[in-house]
Write a protein that holds these residues in place. Sequence first.
Motif, mmCIF file in Angstrom:
data_model
loop_
_atom_site.group_PDB
_atom_site.id
_atom_site.type_symbol
_atom_site.label_atom_id
_atom_site.label_comp_id
_atom_site.label_asym_id
_atom_site.label_seq_id
_atom_site.Cartn_x
_atom_site.Cartn_y
_atom_site.Cartn_z
ATOM 1 N N GLN A 21 0.796 -1.231 0.000
ATOM 2 C CA GLN A 21 0.000 0.000 0.000
ATOM 3 C C GLN A 21 0.831 1.284 0.000
ATOM 4 N N GLY A 22 1.796 1.393 0.873
ATOM 5 C CA GLY A 22 2.603 2.605 0.964
ATOM 6 C C GLY A 22 3.949 2.488 0.268
ATOM 7 N N GLY A 23 4.066 1.580 -0.690
ATOM 8 C CA GLY A 23 5.335 1.344 -1.369
ATOM 9 C C GLY A 23 6.087 0.192 -0.711
ATOM 10 N N ASP A 26 6.955 0.569 2.986
ATOM 11 C CA ASP A 26 5.863 0.971 3.878
ATOM 12 C C ASP A 26 6.151 0.410 5.269
ATOM 13 N N SER A 28 4.400 0.080 7.888
ATOM 14 C CA SER A 28 3.335 -0.671 8.553
ATOM 15 C C SER A 28 2.890 -1.912 7.773
ATOM 16 N N PHE A 29 3.451 -2.126 6.572
ATOM 17 C CA PHE A 29 3.071 -3.304 5.799
ATOM 18 C C PHE A 29 3.664 -4.548 6.457
ATOM 19 N N ASN A 51 7.249 -6.294 10.342
ATOM 20 C CA ASN A 51 7.187 -5.077 9.546
ATOM 21 C C ASN A 51 8.264 -4.119 10.044
ATOM 22 N N ASP A 53 8.021 -1.191 11.258
ATOM 23 C CA ASP A 53 7.664 -0.460 12.476
ATOM 24 C C ASP A 53 8.045 -1.200 13.758
ATOM 25 N N GLN A 121 -1.512 -2.502 -3.083
ATOM 26 C CA GLN A 121 -2.029 -1.447 -3.963
ATOM 27 C C GLN A 121 -1.692 -1.791 -5.403
ATOM 28 N N LYS A 129 -6.276 3.803 -9.041
ATOM 29 C CA LYS A 129 -5.588 3.157 -7.921
ATOM 30 C C LYS A 129 -6.589 2.282 -7.170
ATOM 31 N N ASP A 131 -6.782 0.393 -3.703
ATOM 32 C CA ASP A 131 -6.093 0.388 -2.419
ATOM 33 C C ASP A 131 -6.564 -0.734 -1.508
ATOM 34 N N ASP A 132 -5.693 -1.069 -0.549
ATOM 35 C CA ASP A 132 -5.954 -2.070 0.482
ATOM 36 C C ASP A 132 -6.510 -3.372 -0.086
#
Length: 164
Positions: A21-23, A26, A28-29, A51, A53, A121, A129, A131-132
């Motif tokens: 999702q965020g590349g 990401d 949090s992925f 992940n 994070d 994504q 796009k 998403d999720d």
Amino acid sequence: MVNYMLMITAEFDNIKSLQPQGGCDDPSFTYYFKLKCGNCGEVTEKEAWLNLDEKIAVPKGSVNLVQKCKCCGREGTITMVPNCGRPLTEDLVEKGEFAPMMLFDCRGYEPFDFAFGSGWQADSLEGTKFDDIDLSEEEFSEYCEKGKCPVMISNLRAIFKVVK
């Protein structure tokens, strides 16, 4: 220490690219996969998850996963190495090639059997796009209003490649 690159490929219909999702970096992925102990060969029953994070402090810095083998008791760690991945694109798919997603520095464990989950994504050829996306069924289909056509991701495959 062995570095393993998670590589993915798929078949696309009217899709331009696929990535977390965020590349690829990401924070949090969440990546899910099974582990094999480098000492005794025991395979985990459940997937490990990690992940960017989630950090665990260790004597020489931090890692993303610390786990003890249930069979032999040896401890292993995995550290995610960002800035090495890129999206799976239509060009790579047409050539039958894999795209690198994330690099894992593994000590004491070998990753395998990656499980596609949620948080992906995709971009259609017309620029829509999506998403999720949940890829846990290893397939995605939708309709692109801009292009007035169906879009689909199928035949998802993942491998871990040893890299130096």
